[in-house]
Write a protein that holds these residues in place. Structure first.
Motif, PDB file in Angstrom:
ATOM      1  N   ARG A 183      28.649  28.270  37.442  1.00  9.33           N
ATOM      2  CA  ARG A 183      28.575  29.031  36.190  1.00  9.33           C
ATOM      3  C   ARG A 183      28.530  30.528  36.456  1.00  9.33           C
ATOM      4  N   ARG A 187      31.137  33.402  35.310  1.00 10.34           N
ATOM      5  CA  ARG A 187      30.736  34.575  34.527  1.00 10.34           C
ATOM      6  C   ARG A 187      31.193  35.867  35.192  1.00 10.34           C
ATOM      7  N   GLN A 190      34.891  36.147  34.681  1.00 13.25           N
ATOM      8  CA  GLN A 190      35.181  36.484  33.288  1.00 13.25           C
ATOM      9  C   GLN A 190      34.856  37.955  32.985  1.00 13.25           C
ATOM     10  N   LYS A 191      33.862  38.468  33.687  1.00 14.57           N
ATOM     11  CA  LYS A 191      33.497  39.885  33.509  1.00 14.57           C
ATOM     12  C   LYS A 191      34.404  40.813  34.312  1.00 14.57           C
TER      13      LYS A 191
END
Lengths: 215, 215
Positions: A183, A187, A190-191
């Motif tokens: 996860r 993240r 995605q950032k």
DNA sequence: CGGCAAAATTGACTTAAATCAATTCTTCCG
DNA sequence: CGGAAGAATTGATTTAAGTCAATTTTGCCG
């Protein structure tokens, strides 16, 4: 020695140890022939008698302990050029396994110059103590950020970082579950902080942001 | 998540160093006069230049690191007879403070026999690596049980164990909050595993149960 | 290629420990 | 002795990470 992936060479069916005998082939004091271990094989086990120190020629190693119920804590990863296998007495308190195809030099105690050993041992000590801070006081994102920064640094600070170990290994090193590791990677991706060209390769897109996250 | 609140760290106001000068008084190689530190005072700071190793004559010491936001991780406690202050280079990467009134021998590098140092450094290394397992993979009860077992062992295995450090120190050593430490102590007391004659003293009533809890 | 097993990701839900918030003990200093 | 400050305990509530449960992706081998 940039590529830490297990080369796709055909490996012997059963035992991971390919050529331990080569260790005895030519015994020059300083540099002996390397010993090879294939991915996932044991280099030494807890309780086993120490036979010296190990210097990694190529590949990567995980050093860990187990609890009786199977929980595992990886205390350190070791990459090419690094030395591991320090113990307080003549018996191993940890397990060591090759993460991928790995070649190591076994340095028997006869070769040991304390004056060279102490700095290496001290480096391991400081490393372990710094890792305590990560495990004791940092959250999941900070742990992953610290881990990636460390791996990048140890590989020469390049943008492309090789991760020879699985997510499970990373989890057991950082005191997290596989799911949490996954996860956090997602993240970060995605950032836009990292990119994942492949499972075992991370590209650090925003170095400074990652550094700041590591706190 | 970790606790983000700095305020519980009491930074040494003004060095409570009582007799650092004695360090320079007579420089015999083997045994020098001890240096005294009162409770809560700094022995060395991160970034400071190393001046040797420290052997504790009496008292207790905490060695720790800080994150920028004040989170603290105590990497080790040291009791009478133990040696601390190992670093990988000539600069301290950690802070060291006296927990209570403490006397230490400062051993300057001139005195250092690598052959004696290495075993001590290795012992610290194994200790740190074992603590990684506690921080990475054990729950609150297991951490406290492991901590109490360790403290008891280091004090000669007596039933009565001295805890020179505060609950906050224990928390920062075990990666827990004060509240959690306190709750676990209460639970152990209520279960009859330990007794608490006073805040800084624990009596281990059921040794085996405690050992088993430490996993 | 194609299909299978292992590894990784993703989502829903639970839980251990953190946080927030009062008390209640200590201790120690005037 | 008394009372104030800090330390510790205890309770109510929140939350980060764990667990459980499907997918989806990867890489391996015939």
């Amino acid at each position: 020695m940039a590529n830490l992936h297990a080369p796709r060479i055909s490996l012997p069916v059963h035992p991971g140890l390919i050529a331990r005998t080569s260790e005895f082939a030519h015994s020059r004091p300083a540099a002996q022939a390397p010993v090879f271990f294939s991915a996932g094989t044991e280099i030494y086990a807890q309780g086993e008698r120490c036979s010296g120190l190990y210097k990694i020629e190529f590949g990567a190693v995980r050093v860990y302990r187990l609890l009786s119920d199977g929980r595992r804590q990886i205390s350190s990863f070791h990459l090419a050029g690094e030395t591991f296998g320090f113990e307080a007495d003549s018996v191993h308190h940890f397990f060591a396994e090759a993460i991928c195809a790995t070649g190591v030099h076994v340095m028997h105690s006869a070769n040991n110059l304390s004056s060279e050993l102490l700095p290496l041992a001290l480096k391991s000590l400081v490393r372990a103590q710094e890792h305590l801070l990560v495990l004791g006081r940092q959250n999941a994102i900070e742990r992953i950020a610290a881990f990636l920064s460390d791996m990048a640094e140890r590989q020469g600070g390049l943008k492309q970082v090789d991760l020879p170990m699985s997510r499970a290994d990373i989890g057991d090193y950082l005191g997290l579950t596989i799911e949490t590791v996954s996860r956090v990677f997602s993240r970060l991706k995605q950032k836009g902080v990292i990119r994942l060209p492949s499972l075992r390769c991370v590209e650090i897109a925003k170095w400074q942001v990652l550094q700041d996250m590591a706190a």
